[in-house]
Scaffold this active site. Structure first.
Site, PDB file in Angstrom:
ATOM      1  N   GLU A  71       0.842  -1.199   0.000  1.00  0.00           N
ATOM      2  CA  GLU A  71       0.000   0.000   0.000  1.00  0.00           C
ATOM      3  C   GLU A  71       0.883   1.257   0.000  1.00  0.00           C
ATOM      4  OE1 GLU A  71      -1.099   2.803   3.137  1.00  0.00           O
ATOM      5  OE2 GLU A  71      -2.120   0.974   3.817  1.00  0.00           O
ATOM      6  N   HIS A  72       1.895   1.275   0.873  1.00  0.00           N
ATOM      7  CA  HIS A  72       2.812   2.430   0.908  1.00  0.00           C
ATOM      8  C   HIS A  72       3.480   2.633  -0.453  1.00  0.00           C
ATOM      9  CE1 HIS A  72       3.906   3.836   5.148  1.00  0.00           C
ATOM     10  NE2 HIS A  72       2.808   3.118   5.305  1.00  0.00           N
TER      11      HIS A  72
END
Lengths: 426, 428
Positions: A71-72
């Site tokens: 996600e990051h």
């Protein structure tokens, strides 16, 4: 426009839906008079999906925290940071990873189409390099340490750890400082290719929009991209026993005010659709009736100085797991534990009060209406429910159809000493 | 405009209202203002919870919660906040609009009536607040104050503020102080409250799908406070210069260092260059495209969170970050450098435009949230200058790089506070 139109008369809402040829589910809910548009693009892939058959057909177990790491990293593109692009058009972008899903989102009051294209494009364009993966480790390490200093987070996870023997729901969503250092770009691509196929994703747009324009844009955007044919995702889980892993879990943090979470592990899992929604709502009402803010015992515990307004009750139900949760801050965790146990035993013996049921049902209906003012709530909860084959807008009819007997049945099934665990942070 | 308050007066109380079909619930808030003083701030902090504990008609907290549930899960919350050197008590009530229910009870009227009973008809015994209620709420507040230490970010924030404003009322914590709790009695609290009701400024807000006439009629019917001469709260003083930068290091059991840097902006809400300060803060540390985020997090991987925020009335800006214990010097140096860069006018068109777009978006988004709209309007009341959302947006658009540079030059670091681990040596 060929989108399906779903009208909810009582709520005065109309929802538009279409499934695209690549399998992506698209929902649009126009909100008249609102300035803001909120969009989420979500994959049914969360921290518990750490063991699966990859898109290349190999069984693989990945390091803890990888869904969150991914996600990051999605926010980084060859041309730079995606946040940058959103802020040029006044959009506030963000993302979150839960046990069961990863959502990318933005909100804005202008340039909706531009921002929506950005959202679709960055989530569908992974760009991982050895260097950018390395760089992220320091940042995520600080994120993990930030949560380690947060006693509320520690007692929450400590409680889930006590409940589960093997299911990865017991592992912190962000992983550990050790596990994230084992993540590399190849593993990230494997997870991406396996779980980010459009057929495993849902797009929800709510706010100041014309549904026709949104569908046109999304369809055109998706038609320009090519995807592998949709395939079934095989997630692997070890058998989880009904019993709790530890009845009691203590964490030493030297806090001034101890924290306690306790509750029951759900054994009736593997549900979906209305059956699941009914279980979720009726168990929620059950726990509120026994220990919620308007129960007699809540008032007594307050009088006795055992609880404060952090004392709360919750029930979580997903396909693989479920649990109720009772607790908050207290000076006397042992006394509170005993009082809650006694109360539960007493209710088991003496039964529930019907008047409490009506009041709590009314309260839940009102809370749901309040939540419908929030585009954030609508988009994220709609998605979560849809992944479990539930319709968010069924909440009111299901609440209205619940009978007192349903709650009594839940009392018999859920409130069970063998499934009880407690975590204390002190 | 659909999202603009119209103000009127009912029974000497300013009433600000928006009539709109946008929401499925109706919103009511009552704001009561107090000068922030050592003497009274703990009493102010205690008041809303004692009031919420019972009324003549609903004598216990359980009765109050039950009537809220019966109003289809109406929610009543109270808050105590600092706005400059004022301490403000806020009551917020949200109640479903019955048009979405099968049941057709007049929920708004029952809601406003309940709120008025809580404020004007508290449960009394022998002519003062009920002793048991006061005792219970004192104990709860005491526990709340003890717990702050457990939330390290909040604690660091509080400590940094206390150190920085040692000599000014702004040092006081909105939730009061433990030391003063012991001396509060049902009598002293009730006497104080009588003074509050007759003289402290009160503002009432309503947003909902209701006619203006109906709202004022309901306020008139249910809100009749024993008003006398209203108290004039002096405008907060904004200190101009920092004599000497200070550093405070504290140690505790912790796994990440909390760095909090308090700055003087020397600019208040009423000032001409307040809007430039807003844009400066956004550019410097308000967003994920800001200088702090880019340099501390993205370039150097030193932190997960790093941001700055401004307090609108006291001329105060706080920078916060969670870092490794050993990265103190490096992080402080980067933060200083970015502040200096901004003061030197190193601002790109891109970051300027992004910041303006983001700020304008925030203002417009808040227009969908009644309680936030009320907050913004109330800033204008405290700050002595009304800034409607469209004016605010126009003003933001016109801010130039030179204006940002000028406000950045006025920003001075006052106090650097670092909460670090007991196990490390000296922080620096």
């Amino acid at each position: 426009m060929s989108a399906e139109e779903i009208v909810f008369d009582q709520l005065q809402e109309t929802l538009y839906y279409e499934q695209l040829p690549n399998g992506l589910d698209v929902y649009v809910l126009p909100k008249q008079g609102f300035n803001k548009t909120y969009a989420t693009f979500t994959t049914k892939y969360g921290s518990i999906d750490n063991h699966f058959v990859s898109h290349q057909g190999e069984e693989i177990k990945v390091p803890d925290g990888i869904a969150h790491f991914l996600e990051h990293k999605m926010f980084e593109e060859d041309e730079g940071d995606v946040f940058n692009e959103f802020s040029q058009y006044g959009a506030q972008a963000n993302a979150f990873t839960s046990f069961d899903m990863t959502a990318y989102l933005f909100s804005c009051t202008d340039h909706v189409k531009k921002n929506l294209s950005t959202l679709l494009n960055f989530v569908q364009n992974p760009y991982f390099t050895d260097q950018n993966v390395e760089k992220e480790k320091g940042i995520i390490e600080q994120e993990i340490r930030m949560y380690q200093d947060n006693p509320d987070w520690r007692v929450y996870f400590g409680f889930i750890e006590a409940l589960y023997h093997r299911l990865p729901v017991k592992v912190d969503i962000a992983g550990t400082v050790d596990s994230i250092y084992r993540i590399n770009k190849e593993l990230l691509y494997t997870c991406y290719e396996t779980f980010y196929h459009p057929s495993n994703m849902l797009l929800f747009v709510v706010g100041a929009v014309q549904p026709g324009e949104i569908f046109d844009l999304v369809k055109e955007n998706q038609a320009q991209k090519s995807f592998q044919p949709a395939r079934e995702i095989k997630r692997l889980f070890e058998q989880e026993p009904d019993s709790v892993a530890q009845e009691r879990h203590e964490i030493e943090l030297k806090v001034d005010m101890p924290k306690i979470f306790m509750g029951f592990k759900e054994t009736n899992v593997g549900l979906n659709g209305k059956e699941m929604l009914k279980q979720e709502l009726s168990t929620h009402i059950l726990m509120e009736m026994i220990l919620g803010p308007t129960s007699n015992v809540y008032e007594q515990l307050m009088e006795e100085g055992l609880i404060d307004d952090s004392f709360a009750i919750d029930y979580n139900l997903e396909q693989k797991y479920g649990f109720s949760m009772i607790g908050g801050n207290t000076r006397h965790p042992e006394k509170l534990l005993q009082r809650v146990k006694d109360t539960l035993a007493q209710v088991k013996r003496e039964g529930l009060e019907k008047a409490e049921f009506e009041r709590n049902r009314k309260k839940k209906i009102g809370h749901f209406l309040k939540a419908l003012n929030s585009p954030e709530f609508i988009a994220t909860q709609f998605t979560r429910y849809k992944f479990n084959e539930i319709d968010l807008f069924d909440i009111i009819p299901v609440l209205e159809s619940l009978r007192f007997e349903d709650i009594e049945q839940r009392l018999a099934e859920h409130v069970n000493d063998d499934q009880f665990a407690v975590c204390i942070v002190k | 405009m659909a999202d603009q308050f119209q103000s009127t007066r009912v029974n000497q109380i300013p009433v600000h209202l928006i009539s709109t079909p946008k929401y499925k619930t109706n919103f009511i808030s009552v704001y009561i203002r107090h000068p922030l003083t050592e003497e009274d701030h703990t009493k102010v902090a205690l008041l809303p919870s004692v009031l919420k504990r019972g009324t003549e008609k609903y004598p216990t907290a359980q009765h109050v919660r039950r009537v809220l549930d019966d109003l289809y899960g109406a929610s009543l919350s109270t808050d105590v906040v600092k706005r400059g050197e004022e301490q403000v008590v806020i009551f917020r009530l949200q109640v479903a609009n019955e048009k979405f229910l099968t049941d057709q009870e007049p929920l708004f009227e029952r809601g406003i009536q309940l709120l008025s009973e809580i404020i004007m008809r508290p449960r009394l015994e022998n002519g003062v607040f009920h002793p048991r209620h006061v005792e219970l709420e004192k104990d709860l507040l005491e526990r709340k104050l003890s717990q702050i230490k457990d939330d390290k970010i909040r604690y660091a924030n509080k400590r940094c503020t206390e150190e920085m404003f040692k000599e000014e009322p702004y040092r006081l914590f909105a939730y009061g102080s433990k030391e003063q709790l012991a001396d509060i009695t049902p009598e002293s609290l009730y006497q104080f409250y009588q003074r509050v009701l007759s003289t402290h400024p009160v503002d009432l807000f309503v947003v909902g799908d209701l006619h203006k006439e109906y709202i004022t009629e309901m306020v008139d019917k249910h809100f009749n406070l024993p008003r006398t001469e209203p108290l004039d709260i002096p405008r907060v003083s904004v200190k101009q210069e920092v004599d000497e930068e200070r550093r405070v290091v504290e140690k505790t059991k912790i796994s990440q260092g909390k760095l909090h840097i308090g700055c003087r902006t020397q600019t208040a809400y009423v000032d001409e260059d307040y809007i430039a300060l807003l844009v400066f803060n956004g550019l410097f540390g308000g967003f994920s495209h800001s200088k702090l985020f880019r340099h501390v997090r993205e370039k150097e991987s030193l932190a997960y969170y790093v941001n700055s925020s401004i307090e609108s009335h006291k001329g105060f800006m706080m920078i916060m970050s969670g870092i490794d214990f050993n990265h103190y010097d490096k992080t402080v140096q980067i933060i200083r450098q970015q502040l200096q860069e901004t003061a030197n006018g190193h601002i790109t068109d891109e970051e300027l435009n992004q910041t303006k777009a983001m700020l304008i978006n925030q203002i417009r988004e808040a227009n969908d949230q009644p309680f936030q709209l009320m907050e913004r309007f109330f800033h204008g009341i405290v700050g002595g200058k009304e800034r409607g959302s469209e004016t605010l947006i126009q003003d933001i658009r016109q801010v130039t790089k030179e204006e940002i540079q000028r406000v950045a030059q006025k920003v001075q670091i006052d106090t650097i506070y670092f909460l670090t681990s007991e196990e490390t040596g000296d922080a620096s």
